[in-house]
Design an enzyme around this catalytic site. Structure first.
Site, mmCIF file in Angstrom:
data_model
loop_
_atom_site.group_PDB
_atom_site.id
_atom_site.type_symbol
_atom_site.label_atom_id
_atom_site.label_comp_id
_atom_site.label_asym_id
_atom_site.label_seq_id
_atom_site.Cartn_x
_atom_site.Cartn_y
_atom_site.Cartn_z
ATOM 1 N N PRO A 176 -3.413 10.645 -6.647
ATOM 2 C CA PRO A 176 -3.279 9.329 -7.266
ATOM 3 C C PRO A 176 -2.178 8.504 -6.622
ATOM 4 C CG PRO A 176 -3.234 11.089 -8.904
ATOM 5 C CD PRO A 176 -3.081 11.713 -7.580
ATOM 6 N N GLU A 177 -2.553 7.378 -6.097
ATOM 7 C CA GLU A 177 -1.564 6.404 -5.677
ATOM 8 C C GLU A 177 -1.433 5.415 -6.831
ATOM 9 O OE1 GLU A 177 -0.421 5.310 -2.214
ATOM 10 O OE2 GLU A 177 -1.287 6.891 -0.992
ATOM 11 N N HIS A 221 -8.331 24.021 -15.828
ATOM 12 C CA HIS A 221 -7.323 23.041 -15.420
ATOM 13 C C HIS A 221 -7.129 21.902 -16.423
ATOM 14 C CE1 HIS A 221 -7.322 25.253 -11.760
ATOM 15 N NE2 HIS A 221 -8.481 24.795 -11.356
ATOM 16 N N ARG A 230 -3.654 21.327 -9.415
ATOM 17 C CA ARG A 230 -2.506 21.817 -8.638
ATOM 18 C C ARG A 230 -1.204 21.813 -9.420
ATOM 19 N NH1 ARG A 230 -4.175 19.804 -2.553
ATOM 20 N NH2 ARG A 230 -6.206 20.756 -2.706
ATOM 21 N N ARG A 264 19.980 1.309 8.095
ATOM 22 C CA ARG A 264 19.203 2.519 7.813
ATOM 23 C C ARG A 264 18.482 2.945 9.093
ATOM 24 N NH1 ARG A 264 18.266 2.960 2.127
ATOM 25 N NH2 ARG A 264 17.208 4.886 2.640
#
Length: 271
Positions: A2-3, A91, A110, A152
DNA sequence: AATCGCGCCTGACGGC
DNA sequence: TGCCGTCAGGCGCGAT
């Protein structure tokens, strides 16, 4: 995986079914997620209604007057609204059962996801209180990227995936946005001009907004067994296309590793 | 303060 | 067919 667009799609899918409804029961079948699911969730939430469902970064926030449930879907998590009698499958770790006969079901093969409960302001939670702005908000801009990137040395792709800089830019959309902005993902963040960061911020907003729009097309079936948002169906121009021709110039897309993560780009179009 | 690398976990996939 | 090794991937965390 999932984004942000998938999390937003999930939110829009579940919110109408749970907001204003009373939690009758919480069932935890397996508490071994990334962090242990807090014990006593059922006792804490029983009898309390969801006053609002919202999102901060990739965290979903389910507020009640007793406290807020914070959910993260990790890599493989999904939330679905199913009739309460629907048998749980492998799950399916946590169920929130409501008084309208529906069940909000968390599945996570997972187990990289997590469930938290806070009685106070969820935004002050340790996991949320250092997060950068939402990518679609006005607070997120090229100016911010430019300012925050000075001195950076990390690769620009790693920089924009840092949740303290901007939230919700995951691996897929980092590659896609850098392609759209014509920036080589390996470039040192501190060496990129303000003009190019303005382009990049616009690209990030555009690609995420488009993906949310694409995900929204499957919302009508959200309570059915197929809970997969459709954002993958949108055309990815570089992600996962190693060796395939660049849609702009035809040169083969390259795959490299940056910050232990697969990164895709066109070495001709991105400098 | 910034950066780097680890590890959690399981399904998918390639090799034999 | 079956077994095994490898890899992906969000992201917090400890080490540098």
């Amino acid at each position: 995986m999932p984004e942000l667009p998938e999390v937003e799609t999930t939110l829009r899918g579940i919110a109408p079914h749970i907001e204003g409804h009373k939690i009758q029961k919480v069932i935890v079948r397996d508490s071994r997620l990334r962090w242990p699911v807090p014990s006593g969730l059922d006792k804490k939430l029983h009898g309390h209604s969801i006053t609002s469902a919202s999102r901060r970064a990739k965290y979903l926030l389910l507020a009640t007057d007793a406290g807020t449930v914070i959910l993260h879907l990790g890599m493989s998590g999904s939330l679905r609204v199913v009739p309460v009698k629907t048998p749980a499958e492998k799950h399916d770790h946590v169920d929130f059962i409501f008084d309208n006969g529906l069940c909000l079901r968390l599945r996570d093969p997972r187990r990289f996801g997590s469930v938290h409960f806070v009685s106070g302001n969820p935004l002050e939670h340790k996991l949320l209180n250092k997060l950068g702005p939402e990518p679609l908000s006005k607070e997120f801009s090229g100016e911010l990227l430019f300012t925050r990137s000075r001195n950076r040395k990390i690769a620009v792709k790693t920089f924009i995936m840092n949740n303290q800089v901007v939230v919700g830019v995951g691996n897929i959309y980092a590659s896609e946005a850098l392609f759209a902005a014509g920036i080589d993902p390996r470039r040192e963040a501190g060496s990129i001009s303000k003009a190019r960061y303005l382009r990049l911020a616009k690209a990030i907003k555009k690609v995420i907004a488009a993906a949310i729009k694409a995900g929204g097309t499957t919302l009508k079936d959200f309570t059915q067994s197929d809970g997969k948002p459709g954002y993958f169906s949108q055309k990815l121009k570089v992600y996962g296309r190693e060796g395939s021709p660049c849609v702009n110039c035809g040169k083969a897309i390259q795959q490299i590793t940056l910050g232990q993560r697969a990164s895709y780009f066109c070495s001709r179009c991105q400098r």
